[in-house]
Design a protein around this motif. Structure first.
Motif, short mmCIF file in Angstrom:
data_model
loop_
_atom_site.label_atom_id
_atom_site.label_comp_id
_atom_site.label_asym_id
_atom_site.label_seq_id
_atom_site.Cartn_x
_atom_site.Cartn_y
_atom_site.Cartn_z
N LEU A 36 0.80 -1.22 0.00
CA LEU A 36 0.00 0.00 0.00
C LEU A 36 0.84 1.27 0.00
O LEU A 36 0.43 2.28 -0.58
N PHE A 37 1.99 1.26 0.63
CA PHE A 37 2.73 2.51 0.82
C PHE A 37 4.14 2.53 0.23
O PHE A 37 4.63 3.58 -0.14
N LEU A 38 4.81 1.39 0.15
CA LEU A 38 6.23 1.40 -0.18
C LEU A 38 6.56 0.88 -1.57
O LEU A 38 7.63 1.15 -2.10
N ASP A 39 5.70 0.11 -2.18
CA ASP A 39 5.98 -0.52 -3.45
C ASP A 39 5.88 0.49 -4.60
O ASP A 39 5.33 1.57 -4.45
N THR A 40 6.39 0.11 -5.77
CA THR A 40 6.29 0.99 -6.93
C THR A 40 4.87 1.07 -7.47
O THR A 40 4.57 1.93 -8.29
N HIS A 41 4.00 0.18 -7.04
CA HIS A 41 2.59 0.21 -7.44
C HIS A 41 1.71 0.59 -6.25
O HIS A 41 0.62 0.08 -6.09
N SER A 42 2.18 1.50 -5.43
CA SER A 42 1.47 1.88 -4.22
C SER A 42 0.25 2.75 -4.53
O SER A 42 0.06 3.21 -5.65
N LEU A 43 -0.55 2.96 -3.53
CA LEU A 43 -1.75 3.78 -3.71
C LEU A 43 -1.39 5.21 -4.08
O LEU A 43 -2.09 5.86 -4.87
N LYS A 44 -0.31 5.71 -3.52
CA LYS A 44 0.12 7.08 -3.81
C LYS A 44 0.42 7.25 -5.29
O LYS A 44 -0.01 8.22 -5.92
N ILE A 45 1.13 6.30 -5.86
CA ILE A 45 1.49 6.38 -7.27
C ILE A 45 0.25 6.20 -8.14
O ILE A 45 0.07 6.90 -9.14
N HIS A 46 -0.62 5.28 -7.74
CA HIS A 46 -1.86 5.10 -8.49
C HIS A 46 -2.72 6.36 -8.47
O HIS A 46 -3.34 6.70 -9.47
N TYR A 47 -2.74 7.05 -7.35
CA TYR A 47 -3.51 8.30 -7.25
C TYR A 47 -2.92 9.37 -8.17
O TYR A 47 -3.66 10.08 -8.85
N LYS A 48 -1.59 9.48 -8.20
CA LYS A 48 -0.95 10.45 -9.08
C LYS A 48 -1.26 10.13 -10.54
O LYS A 48 -1.55 11.02 -11.34
N LEU A 49 -1.20 8.85 -10.89
CA LEU A 49 -1.50 8.45 -12.27
C LEU A 49 -2.97 8.72 -12.61
O LEU A 49 -3.29 9.14 -13.72
N TYR A 50 -3.85 8.49 -11.65
CA TYR A 50 -5.27 8.76 -11.87
C TYR A 50 -5.50 10.24 -12.14
O TYR A 50 -6.24 10.62 -13.04
N LYS A 51 -4.85 11.10 -11.35
CA LYS A 51 -4.97 12.54 -11.55
C LYS A 51 -4.43 12.96 -12.92
O LYS A 51 -5.01 13.80 -13.60
N GLU A 52 -3.33 12.36 -13.32
CA GLU A 52 -2.75 12.67 -14.62
C GLU A 52 -3.68 12.23 -15.75
O GLU A 52 -3.84 12.95 -16.74
N ILE A 53 -4.31 11.09 -15.60
CA ILE A 53 -5.26 10.61 -16.60
C ILE A 53 -6.44 11.57 -16.70
O ILE A 53 -6.88 11.91 -17.81
N GLN A 54 -6.95 12.02 -15.56
CA GLN A 54 -8.08 12.96 -15.57
C GLN A 54 -7.69 14.27 -16.25
O GLN A 54 -8.47 14.82 -17.03
N GLN A 55 -6.51 14.75 -15.97
CA GLN A 55 -6.04 15.99 -16.59
C GLN A 55 -5.89 15.81 -18.10
O GLN A 55 -6.27 16.70 -18.88
N THR A 56 -5.39 14.67 -18.53
CA THR A 56 -5.23 14.40 -19.95
C THR A 56 -6.59 14.30 -20.63
O THR A 56 -6.76 14.80 -21.75
N ARG A 57 -7.56 13.68 -19.97
CA ARG A 57 -8.90 13.59 -20.55
C ARG A 57 -9.54 14.97 -20.70
O ARG A 57 -10.20 15.24 -21.71
N ARG A 58 -9.32 15.84 -19.71
CA ARG A 58 -9.84 17.20 -19.83
C ARG A 58 -9.17 17.93 -21.00
O ARG A 58 -9.83 18.67 -21.74
N ALA A 59 -7.87 17.72 -21.17
CA ALA A 59 -7.16 18.35 -22.29
C ALA A 59 -7.68 17.82 -23.62
O ALA A 59 -7.86 18.59 -24.58
#
Length: 108
Positions: A36-59
């Motif tokens: 959940l917190f330390l791996d390269t596929h952690s929730l934090k990274i997934h959240y950042k990627l989700y935000k980036e996807i949303q921003q790209t969709r808006r663009a």
């Protein structure tokens, strides 16, 4: 020192924490924390990627609307020569022979 050790033993042997002695539960909890917190596929990274996807969709939506506006403008310019001349004069400062152009900028 003995007092501290006894309090730690009492804490470890507390009935609500007995399940922590099981090595499978302990390893599962550690694995869950790691994922959940330390791996390269952690929730934090997934959240950042989700935000980036949303921003790209808006663009993408913004640029699709801009493309539609430009298509309408091109269609109008191709069908109306007067509008084409007006567009060329306003955007690219085209002028007729023996004609002067004055650019006025308004500061508001």
């Amino acid at each position: 020192m003995k007092k501290v050790l006894n309090s730690i033993r009492e804490l470890i042997n507390h009935p609500s924490l007995v399940w922590m002695k099981n090595r499978y539960v302990l390893s599962g909890v550690l694995f869950l924390i790691w994922m959940l917190f330390l791996d390269t596929h952690s929730l934090k990274i997934h959240y950042k990627l989700y935000k980036e996807i949303q921003q790209t969709r808006r663009a993408i939506d913004f640029y699709k609307s801009e493309i539609e506006k430009d298509k309408k403008l091109i269609q109008q310019l191709e069908s109306n020569p007067d509008m084409l001349e007006r567009f060329a004069r306003e955007q690219y400062y085209f002028k007729k022979p023996n004609e002067a152009i004055f650019i006025v900028e308004l500061n508001e």
